[in-house]
Write an enzyme that holds these catalytic residues in place. Structure first.
Site, PDB file in Angstrom:
ATOM      1  N   TYR A 141       0.856  -1.138   0.025  1.00  0.00           N
ATOM      2  CA  TYR A 141      -0.262  -0.073  -0.150  1.00  0.00           C
ATOM      3  C   TYR A 141       0.942   1.412  -0.018  1.00  0.00           C
ATOM      4  CZ  TYR A 141      -3.496   3.319   1.901  1.00  0.00           C
ATOM      5  OH  TYR A 141      -4.410   4.461   1.860  1.00  0.00           O
ATOM      6  N   ASP A 236       9.214   2.494  -0.343  1.00  0.00           N
ATOM      7  CA  ASP A 236       8.376   3.065   0.434  1.00  0.00           C
ATOM      8  C   ASP A 236       8.570   2.829   1.988  1.00  0.00           C
ATOM      9  OD1 ASP A 236       6.047   3.891   2.142  1.00  0.00           O
ATOM     10  OD2 ASP A 236       4.717   3.205   0.615  1.00  0.00           O
ATOM     11  N   LYS A 264       4.874   8.848   9.010  1.00  0.00           N
ATOM     12  CA  LYS A 264       4.560   8.452  10.488  1.00  0.00           C
ATOM     13  C   LYS A 264       5.581   8.773  11.375  1.00  0.00           C
ATOM     14  CE  LYS A 264       1.992   4.802   8.245  1.00  0.00           C
ATOM     15  NZ  LYS A 264       0.522   4.790   8.727  1.00  0.00           N
TER      16      LYS A 264
HETATM   17  N1  HOZ Z   1      -1.704   3.917   6.554  1.00  0.00           N
HETATM   18  C1  HOZ Z   1      -2.193   3.280   7.617  1.00  0.00           C
HETATM   19  C2  HOZ Z   1      -2.098   1.984   7.497  1.00  0.00           C
HETATM   20  N2  HOZ Z   1      -0.751   1.081   7.409  1.00  0.00           N
HETATM   21  C3  HOZ Z   1      -3.721   2.943   7.829  1.00  0.00           C
HETATM   22  C4  HOZ Z   1      -4.158   4.293   8.103  1.00  0.00           C
HETATM   23  C5  HOZ Z   1      -5.355   4.709   7.784  1.00  0.00           C
HETATM   24  O1  HOZ Z   1      -5.630   4.151   6.582  1.00  0.00           O
HETATM   25  O2  HOZ Z   1      -5.927   5.271   8.320  1.00  0.00           O
END
Ligand code: HOZ
Length: 428
Positions: A141, A236, A264
């Site tokens: 993702y 990523d 993050k």
């Molecule tokens: N990007 C996050 C997952 N690894 C999820 C955060 C979200 O989608 O709220």
């Protein structure tokens, strides 16, 4: 107000009651918790119930909630200015720190989310190579960028919409999707199409289909074949950046991608993303170069102060060894408890992140992930929630610990896991 009340109100004014789909408990059922405050390893919801937090804002809170140095930095900045929309020394210090920590990055640009980072890195790679096609791996993702929402992980996998509507076929057709961890498939693809590929983007440790570490040689092959074909390799590291060491996963394996995306942890809990690479590639960005990319809140002083304080704490003391040992013990205890009860469970653990799969393992591919028992995860999730342990409401996300998760806290999580696993047997 109860969680129930709040969810009902939210549903009338916010689609699905949430501002990001994976929060909605869609895969596990039930009512999302609405949180009010947090401290160290703990969260408190609107009803005053306390939870041990193993989501940690999906990764950023590696120091635990409300670390004093981070809170002080944010407070101090709040007293000076919230936003300028103009350069600050904070950004320069943060850029120097990030570039020094990651040898593949000579220059970095800050944005406000991981999605913005991958979107911008992809645009840059296309401009640099003069090619259109991007290769990604199924189950990885890279945020909700149009061209990346093809066979995507995280919320898209959770909700079963890996190929979302609203994306023109022409855009989706510029994305090639290959199986993660399949070196042969990648080699065969590059042999045929390598010269047309602008970039290959990968989560070096997949963290959005649960946690799936790379097989030996997979990332090295990506590096080699990208170089041979004039294709840029994008790591990523939104989840893995500053997660295992003061740098990226790339530091641990000594592979230098052409571009790296971060998010993050570098924001410490406020919205920060970043992308960076060699001076040659990054110099194509506006204002010096022809690739436009911008943001009113990019490098925002509050967010930068928060991220910088977090990175400074991480740099000052070696918390990584402690996190690694703690998570190793935690994962081992979980596996032992499941084995003792005869429940097939595989815990993929790397540093302070882990994925729990109700599957005898090994779990090395998206197919393995999809073969795990989702119903068991759902029951386990709710048993744990009832015992005050907050796991991701989806089997396709990672579990984290922070530096504030001391032994006694983790022992509580393990003991809850033992009870929860035992309950699964009773319910069968
Ligand atoms: N990007 C996050 C997952 N690894 C999820 C955060 C979200 O989608 O709220």
């Amino acid at each position: 107000m109860t969680n129930d009340d709040l969810f009902r109100r939210a549903l009338t004014v916010i689609p699905g009651g949430v501002n990001s789909p994976v929060r909605a408990f869609g895969k596990v059922g039930g009512i999302p918790r609405f949180f009010e405050r947090a401290q160290g390893p703990y969260l408190w919801d609107a009803e005053g119930t306390r939870y041990i937090d193993h989501i940690l804002s999906w990764g950023p809170m590696i120091l635990g909630h409300c670390h004093p140095a981070v809170v002080a930095a944010v407070r101090n900045q709040a007293g000076k200015a919230l936003s300028f929309g103009a350069p600050t020394e904070l950004e320069v210090r943060m850029a120097e720190l990030v570039c020094a920590a990651m040898p593949s990055m000579e220059m970095v640009r800050f944005v406000s989310s991981g999605t913005e980072a991958t979107m911008s890195a992809i645009r840059l790679a296309r401009a640099f190579t003069g090619r259109d096609v991007i290769v990604k791996f199924a189950g990885c993702y890279h945020g909700h960028v149009d061209s990346m929402l093809v066979k995507a992980g995280s919320g898209a996998l959770t909700l079963g919409i890996p190929d979302t509507q609203g994306i023109p076929g022409a855009i989706a057709s510029t994305t090639g999707v290959l199986p993660y961890n399949d070196t042969d498939a990648f080699s065969a693809f590059m042999e045929m199409h390598g010269e047309r590929i602008a970039a290959v983007i990968v989560e070096p440790v997949a963290g959005n289909m649960g946690v799936v570490p790379p097989r030996e040689g997979f990332l090295a092959t990506l590096r080699m074949l990208c170089s041979e074909n004039g294709t840029l390799l994008i790591f990523d590291e939104v989840i893995t950046g500053f997660r295992f060491c003061f740098g990226g996963y790339q530091n641990l394996i000594d592979i230098r991608p052409d571009l790296t995306c971060l998010g993050k942890i570098i924001g410490g809990g406020l919205p920060v993303g970043a992308f960076g690479g060699s001076r040659e590639v990054m110099s194509l960005l506006a204002p010096g170069g022809p690739v436009y990319q911008a943001g009113t809140l990019s490098g925002n002083p509050m967010a930068t102060a928060c991220g910088l304080a977090t990175l400074e704490v991480l740099k000052a003391g070696d918390i990584y060894t402690g996190l690694d040992h703690a998570m190793e013990k935690f994962s081992r205890s979980l596996t032992e408890a499941a084995t003792h009860l005869g429940i097939p469970v595989t815990v993929n653990r790397i540093g302070s992140m882990a994925g729990i799969f109700f599957h005898e393992g090994p779990v090395e591919t998206l197919d393995d992930v999809m073969n795990a028992d989702v119903k068991q995860y759902r029951k386990f999730f709710h048993e744990m929630l009832d015992l005050g342990i907050y796991l991701a409401p989806s089997p396709f996300e990672a579990l984290f610990i922070s530096a504030a998760h001391e032994d006694a806290v983790l022992e509580q999580s393990v003991s809850a896991a033992r009870r929860s696993l035992a309950r699964l047997l009773q319910e069968e």
